[in-house]
Design a protein around this motif. Structure first.
Motif, PDB file in Angstrom:
ATOM      1  N   ASN A 138      55.777  82.381 -16.196  1.00 43.31           N
ATOM      2  CA  ASN A 138      55.681  80.974 -16.586  1.00 43.31           C
ATOM      3  C   ASN A 138      55.697  80.109 -15.340  1.00 43.31           C
ATOM      4  O   ASN A 138      56.333  80.458 -14.340  1.00 43.31           O
ATOM      5  N   GLY A 139      55.033  78.952 -15.394  1.00 41.08           N
ATOM      6  CA  GLY A 139      55.065  78.046 -14.254  1.00 41.08           C
ATOM      7  C   GLY A 139      53.914  77.066 -14.273  1.00 41.08           C
ATOM      8  O   GLY A 139      53.331  76.782 -15.331  1.00 41.08           O
ATOM      9  N   TRP A 140      53.580  76.562 -13.104  1.00 42.28           N
ATOM     10  CA  TRP A 140      52.520  75.565 -13.024  1.00 42.28           C
ATOM     11  C   TRP A 140      51.814  75.619 -11.671  1.00 42.28           C
ATOM     12  O   TRP A 140      52.340  76.141 -10.688  1.00 42.28           O
ATOM     13  N   LEU A 141      50.608  75.066 -11.681  1.00 35.58           N
ATOM     14  CA  LEU A 141      49.799  74.909 -10.479  1.00 35.58           C
ATOM     15  C   LEU A 141      49.401  73.442 -10.391  1.00 35.58           C
ATOM     16  O   LEU A 141      48.712  72.924 -11.277  1.00 35.58           O
ATOM     17  N   SER A 142      49.885  72.755  -9.347  1.00 29.12           N
ATOM     18  CA  SER A 142      49.584  71.340  -9.169  1.00 29.12           C
ATOM     19  C   SER A 142      48.239  71.185  -8.464  1.00 29.12           C
ATOM     20  O   SER A 142      47.979  71.828  -7.449  1.00 29.12           O
ATOM     21  N   LEU A 143      47.396  70.313  -9.011  1.00 27.51           N
ATOM     22  CA  LEU A 143      46.064  70.085  -8.446  1.00 27.51           C
ATOM     23  C   LEU A 143      45.910  68.659  -7.930  1.00 27.51           C
ATOM     24  O   LEU A 143      44.812  68.104  -7.930  1.00 27.51           O
ATOM     25  N   GLN A 144      47.014  68.075  -7.488  1.00 26.38           N
ATOM     26  CA  GLN A 144      46.942  66.719  -6.938  1.00 26.38           C
ATOM     27  C   GLN A 144      45.998  66.673  -5.745  1.00 26.38           C
ATOM     28  O   GLN A 144      45.243  65.717  -5.572  1.00 26.38           O
ATOM     29  N   GLU A 145      46.033  67.733  -4.920  1.00 25.30           N
ATOM     30  CA  GLU A 145      45.107  67.857  -3.803  1.00 25.30           C
ATOM     31  C   GLU A 145      44.464  69.236  -3.893  1.00 25.30           C
ATOM     32  O   GLU A 145      45.144  70.249  -3.714  1.00 25.30           O
ATOM     33  N   ILE A 146      43.161  69.294  -4.163  1.00 21.29           N
ATOM     34  CA  ILE A 146      42.480  70.564  -4.413  1.00 21.29           C
ATOM     35  C   ILE A 146      42.526  71.491  -3.205  1.00 21.29           C
ATOM     36  O   ILE A 146      42.514  72.712  -3.331  1.00 21.29           O
ATOM     37  N   GLU A 147      42.623  70.924  -1.996  1.00 20.20           N
ATOM     38  CA  GLU A 147      42.673  71.741  -0.786  1.00 20.20           C
ATOM     39  C   GLU A 147      44.105  72.095  -0.385  1.00 20.20           C
ATOM     40  O   GLU A 147      44.310  72.828   0.574  1.00 20.20           O
ATOM     41  N   ASN A 148      45.084  71.566  -1.099  1.00 19.72           N
ATOM     42  CA  ASN A 148      46.487  71.871  -0.799  1.00 19.72           C
ATOM     43  C   ASN A 148      47.274  71.857  -2.109  1.00 19.72           C
ATOM     44  O   ASN A 148      48.135  71.017  -2.331  1.00 19.72           O
ATOM     45  N   SER A 149      46.953  72.795  -2.984  1.00 24.19           N
ATOM     46  CA  SER A 149      47.578  72.870  -4.299  1.00 24.19           C
ATOM     47  C   SER A 149      48.881  73.659  -4.202  1.00 24.19           C
ATOM     48  O   SER A 149      48.956  74.682  -3.523  1.00 24.19           O
ATOM     49  N   SER A 150      49.898  73.191  -4.892  1.00 29.94           N
ATOM     50  CA  SER A 150      51.196  73.867  -4.878  1.00 29.94           C
ATOM     51  C   SER A 150      51.377  74.686  -6.153  1.00 29.94           C
ATOM     52  O   SER A 150      50.872  74.337  -7.225  1.00 29.94           O
ATOM     53  N   LEU A 151      52.124  75.782  -6.016  1.00 30.97           N
ATOM     54  CA  LEU A 151      52.281  76.755  -7.088  1.00 30.97           C
ATOM     55  C   LEU A 151      53.759  77.098  -7.252  1.00 30.97           C
ATOM     56  O   LEU A 151      54.485  77.251  -6.268  1.00 30.97           O
ATOM     57  N   ARG A 152      54.202  77.187  -8.504  1.00 32.20           N
ATOM     58  CA  ARG A 152      55.561  77.663  -8.767  1.00 32.20           C
ATOM     59  C   ARG A 152      55.556  78.482 -10.056  1.00 32.20           C
ATOM     60  O   ARG A 152      55.123  77.996 -11.108  1.00 32.20           O
ATOM     61  N   LEU A 153      56.030  79.742  -9.942  1.00 28.88           N
ATOM     62  CA  LEU A 153      56.050  80.657 -11.080  1.00 28.88           C
ATOM     63  C   LEU A 153      57.390  81.377 -11.148  1.00 28.88           C
ATOM     64  O   LEU A 153      58.027  81.626 -10.116  1.00 28.88           O
ATOM     65  N   VAL A 154      57.801  81.723 -12.346  1.00 33.98           N
ATOM     66  CA  VAL A 154      58.942  82.621 -12.550  1.00 33.98           C
ATOM     67  C   VAL A 154      58.475  83.723 -13.488  1.00 33.98           C
ATOM     68  O   VAL A 154      57.554  83.530 -14.299  1.00 33.98           O
ATOM     69  N   GLY A 155      59.103  84.898 -13.381  1.00 31.29           N
ATOM     70  CA  GLY A 155      58.685  85.990 -14.234  1.00 31.29           C
ATOM     71  C   GLY A 155      59.624  87.171 -14.155  1.00 31.29           C
ATOM     72  O   GLY A 155      60.691  87.109 -13.524  1.00 31.29           O
ATOM     73  N   LYS A 156      59.206  88.251 -14.796  1.00 33.04           N
ATOM     74  CA  LYS A 156      59.986  89.485 -14.843  1.00 33.04           C
ATOM     75  C   LYS A 156      59.197  90.595 -14.155  1.00 33.04           C
ATOM     76  O   LYS A 156      58.046  90.857 -14.524  1.00 33.04           O
ATOM     77  N   ILE A 157      59.800  91.233 -13.157  1.00 33.40           N
ATOM     78  CA  ILE A 157      59.117  92.271 -12.395  1.00 33.40           C
ATOM     79  C   ILE A 157      58.935  93.532 -13.241  1.00 33.40           C
ATOM     80  O   ILE A 157      59.864  93.976 -13.924  1.00 33.40           O
TER      81      ILE A 157
END
Length: 218
Positions: A43-62
């Motif tokens: 689960n998480g999100w991908l920010s597209l405020q700047e297409i050349e510098n997008s930030s990513l945050r995810l959590v999950g189960k290995i």
């Protein structure tokens, strides 16, 4: 061509500012088309405020974990398909299964706990595509090599990852009941070559697997 089509589609994403990911999974498909599950319930999100510098945050189960133990953050350049930096954090991963790629099929994993942080950064001017660094700790590990009387218990490993090499320090385990110290490194984890030393000041040969023709007296 295909590249121009991709770049145009990336530019068309300008009106999308955030992508949410729910109940996702991360898998690896090897050269034989075999798919290996790396993480689930992502689960998480991908920010597209700047297409050349997008930030990513995810959590999950290995792998097939029951608890959330994975956090992934980073920055990606979707316009040029570059992975600028990826931070992978592993928290209290209960080691109860074989780790794909790293541990052979004939290892029967009993238990253990893994914590660590791995940083993957893309090198723009070097020959290597990615630079990998971080630290991994394994505590109270235990496994057996199947079809052989080889038992490894009380595994405690501290390792640093530098320039794609894995360097071991302050590491120890019990081999068929004998206490062993481990030092050395794995050169290039993508094409591994071992340089390891194991030392014991009190090794019990009677408990070590030996050919039947050998006779251990004391």
């Amino acid at each position: 061509d295909a590249t121009e089509k991709y770049l145009q589609r990336a530019k068309d994403l300008d009106f999308i500012k955030r992508i949410t990911i729910s109940k996702g999974s991360i898998s690896y498909v090897d050269s034989t088309k075999r798919e290996v599950l790396l993480a689930q319930d992502v689960n998480g999100w991908l920010s597209l405020q700047e297409i050349e510098n997008s930030s990513l945050r995810l959590v999950g189960k290995i792998f097939h974990s029951q608890n959330f133990n994975l956090i992934v953050t980073g920055d990606v350049d979707l316009l040029h398909t570059n992975l600028d930096r990826l931070n992978i954090q592993v928290n209290n991963f209960e080691w109860k299964e074989r780790i794909p790629f790293l541990i052979p099929d004939y290892f029967d994993v009993k238990q253990g706990q893994i914590n660590g942080t791995i940083v993957i950064a893309q090198q723009k001017l070097q020959n290597q595509k990615f630079d990998i660094s971080g630290a991994i700790n394994v505590t109270e590990g235990s496994f057996q090599i199947t079809d052989n009387s080889l038992f490894f218990d009380d595994i405690n490993i501290s390792a640093q990852i530098e320039n794609g090499d894995c360097i071991f320090s302050n590491s120890s385990f019990l081999f068929n009941g004998s206490h062993m110290l481990l030092a050395g490194k794995i050169n290039n984890i993508f094409n591994p070559r071992l340089e390891m030393t194991m030392q014991s000041d009190r090794f019990d040969l009677k408990k070590a697997p030996c050919p039947q023709s050998w006779k251990i007296i004391n």
